[in-house]
Design a protein around this motif. Structure first.
Motif, PDB file in Angstrom:
ATOM      1  N   ASP A  47       0.843  -1.283   0.234  1.00 23.47           N
ATOM      2  CA  ASP A  47       0.056  -0.163   0.146  1.00 23.47           C
ATOM      3  C   ASP A  47       0.952   1.182   0.119  1.00 23.47           C
ATOM      4  N   GLY A  48       1.953   1.169   0.988  1.00 19.23           N
ATOM      5  CA  GLY A  48       2.912   2.438   0.953  1.00 19.23           C
ATOM      6  C   GLY A  48       3.542   2.744  -0.450  1.00 19.23           C
ATOM      7  N   VAL A  49       3.832   1.549  -0.932  1.00 19.82           N
ATOM      8  CA  VAL A  49       4.510   1.838  -2.387  1.00 19.82           C
ATOM      9  C   VAL A  49       3.700   2.142  -3.577  1.00 19.82           C
ATOM     10  N   ASP A  50       2.540   1.709  -3.612  1.00 23.20           N
ATOM     11  CA  ASP A  50       1.421   2.087  -4.354  1.00 23.20           C
ATOM     12  C   ASP A  50       1.052   3.671  -4.276  1.00 23.20           C
ATOM     13  N   ALA A  51       1.234   3.901  -3.019  1.00 23.72           N
ATOM     14  CA  ALA A  51       0.750   5.362  -2.838  1.00 23.72           C
ATOM     15  C   ALA A  51       2.114   6.364  -3.475  1.00 23.72           C
ATOM     16  N   VAL A  52       3.086   5.946  -3.431  1.00 20.80           N
ATOM     17  CA  VAL A  52       4.489   6.540  -3.930  1.00 20.80           C
ATOM     18  C   VAL A  52       4.224   6.560  -5.667  1.00 20.80           C
ATOM     19  N   LEU A  53       3.808   5.510  -5.916  1.00 20.55           N
ATOM     20  CA  LEU A  53       3.406   5.290  -7.422  1.00 20.55           C
ATOM     21  C   LEU A  53       2.354   6.341  -7.930  1.00 20.55           C
ATOM     22  N   ASP A  54       1.243   6.325  -7.028  1.00 24.94           N
ATOM     23  CA  ASP A  54       0.158   7.282  -7.537  1.00 24.94           C
ATOM     24  C   ASP A  54       0.730   8.658  -7.621  1.00 24.94           C
ATOM     25  N   VAL A  55       1.513   9.030  -6.522  1.00 26.55           N
ATOM     26  CA  VAL A  55       2.091  10.442  -6.334  1.00 26.55           C
ATOM     27  C   VAL A  55       3.054  10.692  -7.594  1.00 26.55           C
ATOM     28  N   LEU A  56       3.763   9.774  -8.220  1.00 25.89           N
ATOM     29  CA  LEU A  56       4.763   9.866  -9.111  1.00 25.89           C
ATOM     30  C   LEU A  56       3.986  10.156 -10.451  1.00 25.89           C
ATOM     31  N   VAL A  57       2.710   9.245 -10.593  1.00 24.53           N
ATOM     32  CA  VAL A  57       2.071   9.268 -11.769  1.00 24.53           C
ATOM     33  C   VAL A  57       1.720  10.902 -12.141  1.00 24.53           C
ATOM     34  N   GLU A  58       0.858  11.253 -10.970  1.00 26.18           N
ATOM     35  CA  GLU A  58       0.366  12.667 -11.175  1.00 26.18           C
ATOM     36  C   GLU A  58       1.447  13.737 -11.400  1.00 26.18           C
TER      37      GLU A  58
ATOM     38  N   ASP B 104       5.526 -11.776 -12.779  1.00 26.58           N
ATOM     39  CA  ASP B 104       4.144 -11.284 -13.310  1.00 26.58           C
ATOM     40  C   ASP B 104       3.564 -10.574 -12.519  1.00 26.58           C
ATOM     41  N   ASP B 105       3.341 -10.797 -11.530  1.00 26.74           N
ATOM     42  CA  ASP B 105       2.591  -9.971 -10.604  1.00 26.74           C
ATOM     43  C   ASP B 105       3.069  -8.624 -10.260  1.00 26.74           C
ATOM     44  N   LEU B 106       4.249  -8.411  -9.961  1.00 25.07           N
ATOM     45  CA  LEU B 106       4.948  -7.252  -9.746  1.00 25.07           C
ATOM     46  C   LEU B 106       5.011  -6.327 -11.035  1.00 25.07           C
ATOM     47  N   PHE B 107       5.273  -7.110 -12.174  1.00 28.62           N
ATOM     48  CA  PHE B 107       5.355  -6.458 -13.403  1.00 28.62           C
ATOM     49  C   PHE B 107       4.038  -5.566 -13.692  1.00 28.62           C
ATOM     50  N   GLU B 108       2.987  -6.451 -13.635  1.00 26.57           N
ATOM     51  CA  GLU B 108       1.476  -5.713 -13.564  1.00 26.57           C
ATOM     52  C   GLU B 108       1.344  -4.653 -12.779  1.00 26.57           C
ATOM     53  N   ARG B 109       1.986  -4.821 -11.528  1.00 28.94           N
ATOM     54  CA  ARG B 109       1.421  -3.638 -10.440  1.00 28.94           C
ATOM     55  C   ARG B 109       2.498  -2.547 -10.470  1.00 28.94           C
ATOM     56  N   LEU B 110       3.826  -2.678 -10.810  1.00 30.72           N
ATOM     57  CA  LEU B 110       4.674  -1.671 -10.652  1.00 30.72           C
ATOM     58  C   LEU B 110       5.087  -1.060 -12.022  1.00 30.72           C
ATOM     59  N   VAL B 111       4.734  -1.674 -13.158  1.00 28.53           N
ATOM     60  CA  VAL B 111       5.064  -1.026 -14.583  1.00 28.53           C
ATOM     61  C   VAL B 111       3.748  -1.011 -15.125  1.00 28.53           C
ATOM     62  N   MET B 112       2.915  -2.092 -15.506  1.00 28.89           N
ATOM     63  CA  MET B 112       1.817  -1.699 -16.534  1.00 28.89           C
ATOM     64  C   MET B 112       0.886  -0.664 -16.038  1.00 28.89           C
ATOM     65  N   ARG B 113       0.428  -0.951 -14.596  1.00 25.17           N
ATOM     66  CA  ARG B 113      -0.635  -0.218 -14.074  1.00 25.17           C
ATOM     67  C   ARG B 113      -0.363   1.207 -14.031  1.00 25.17           C
ATOM     68  N   PRO B 114       1.033   1.638 -13.404  1.00 24.03           N
ATOM     69  CA  PRO B 114       1.244   2.911 -13.463  1.00 24.03           C
ATOM     70  C   PRO B 114       1.218   3.619 -15.060  1.00 24.03           C
ATOM     71  N   HIS B 115       2.017   2.752 -15.752  1.00 26.38           N
ATOM     72  CA  HIS B 115       2.016   3.370 -17.068  1.00 26.38           C
ATOM     73  C   HIS B 115       0.711   3.548 -17.704  1.00 26.38           C
ATOM     74  N   ARG B 116      -0.356   2.875 -17.543  1.00 28.88           N
ATOM     75  CA  ARG B 116      -1.594   2.868 -18.027  1.00 28.88           C
ATOM     76  C   ARG B 116      -2.202   4.299 -17.240  1.00 28.88           C
ATOM     77  N   SER B 117      -1.907   4.400 -16.071  1.00 22.09           N
ATOM     78  CA  SER B 117      -2.392   5.584 -15.302  1.00 22.09           C
ATOM     79  C   SER B 117      -1.734   6.743 -15.950  1.00 22.09           C
ATOM     80  N   LEU B 118      -0.524   6.708 -16.139  1.00 20.55           N
ATOM     81  CA  LEU B 118       0.085   7.996 -16.472  1.00 20.55           C
ATOM     82  C   LEU B 118      -0.262   8.377 -17.993  1.00 20.55           C
TER      83      LEU B 118
END
Length: 344
Positions: A175-186, A215-229
């Motif tokens: 959750d903490g890392v995902d929050a950092v990724l969300d900040v970086l997307v914006e 696979d699971d980390l690639f989806e969560r750390l790469v694919m999902r933030p790229h799609r959001s960006l």
């Protein structure tokens, strides 16, 4: 047709030859760059000086006649804009201070473009100075790559090549890392919008640390933030074409091309020719000459250029390296490649 070979290829058109530019083409292998860099007190100051950064961006165009220029900057300017100390130590690379609390960074995300407006000024200066038939590229580090430096301060004392500390955080505190990724997307969306508004004709997303992720980390750390960006850039009105570079993604590259709405995919040195063809069937590709082979030169370099052209030359394909040019690459070897590909 546009007047730019690079933009034509990026738009999916087949060109008479592949357009050429190199990652890190403005850098330490050029004597004129070293002379310019010596005038700046430190690397971050150099990146944020529009006149000096513009000159560094233009130097390889003057010497080699590449088809595109990429703005001289660094992927770690975003952490500085979010309030984290960033410094570069000679022979050691980047060092970052403690990451600010997520809430404190959230308060600064929409001002990231304004904080780094000197990069926009660099882009404007370069666009004014370069020929109209050449393209200008802006860029940013992808959220996971930038986060990997922010989370552990750039020290990477163990597992350096795999970003072990940051990956451990991703498992231990998702959750903490995902929050950092969300900040970086914006923040990255606002930064890239500023670059597009300042004259960038293409934008590249550098995911330097996609390698080795299951696979699971690639989806969560790469694919999902790229799609959001990509989605957030669209919401901000950015229509500038995007190049995604999930370096080291291996078999994930085809999935990335299909599921992330970038206009082109950059391929790294380890990408098999057949995988490149599969990605190319989906959208334009860029890459993937080995920088170590560029340094070695000789007949082996000619053979590999020919192999890449035979495999991908029907296009759309932008000829590039699979990673950044090395500081000790002989200038003659760059000229060798350009002649072999027909760009000189």
């Amino acid at each position: 047709m546009t007047t730019s070979l690079f933009l034509d290829a990026l738009a999916g058109q087949r060109t008479e030859r592949p357009p050429v530019w190199f990652m890190r083409q403005a850098g330490r292998y050029l004597p004129e760059y070293r002379a310019l860099r010596a005038q700046a007190p430190d690397f971050v100051s150099f990146c944020l000086n529009p006149e000096m950064a513009a000159e560094a961006t233009l130097q390889p165009l003057r010497r080699f006649g590449f088809d595109a220029a990429i703005v001289f900057a660094d992927i770690l300017l975003i952490p500085q804009a979010l309030g984290q100390e960033v410094r570069f130590e000679a022979g050691e690379g980047p060092r970052l201070g403690l990451m600010p609390p997520v809430e404190a960074m959230r308060e600064r995300v929409t001002s990231a473009g304004e904080e780094l407006k000197s990069v926009g000024r660099t882009l404007t200066l370069v666009r004014e100075a370069m020929p109209q038939n050449l393209a200008l590229i802006g860029f940013a580090g992808a959220p996971w790559t930038v986060a990997s430096y922010m989370l552990d301060g750039g020290l990477h004392t163990i597992g350096k090549g795999e970003r072990a500390a940051a990956r451990s955080y991703a498992y231990a505190d998702p959750d903490g890392v995902d929050a950092v990724l969300d900040v970086l997307v914006e923040a990255t969306a606002h930064y890239l919008k500023m670059q597009a508004d300042s004259g960038a004709q293409a934008l590249k997303i550098f995911e330097s640390w996609a390698e080795g992720l299951p696979d699971d980390l690639f989806e969560r750390l790469v694919m999902r933030p790229h799609r959001s960006l990509v989605r957030r850039l669209g919401e901000l009105g950015v229509t500038t074409p995007l190049i995604g570079f999930p370096r080291g993604s291996a078999a994930h590259a085809v999935r990335y091309a299909r599921d992330v709405d970038v206009q082109a995919v950059a391929l790294d040195t380890a990408c098999p020719l057949e995988v490149g063809r599969q990605v190319q069937a989906v959208k334009p590709i860029q890459g993937a000459l080995d920088p170590l082979l560029l340094r070695a030169g000789g007949a082996a370099l000619d053979r590999r250029v020919d192999e890449l052209r035979a495999a991908w030359g029907d296009g759309p394909w932008i000829f590039n390296l699979g990673h950044g040019i090395l500081p000790d690459v002989p200038i003659a070897h760059v000229e060798q490649v350009l002649k072999r590909i027909g760009a000189q």
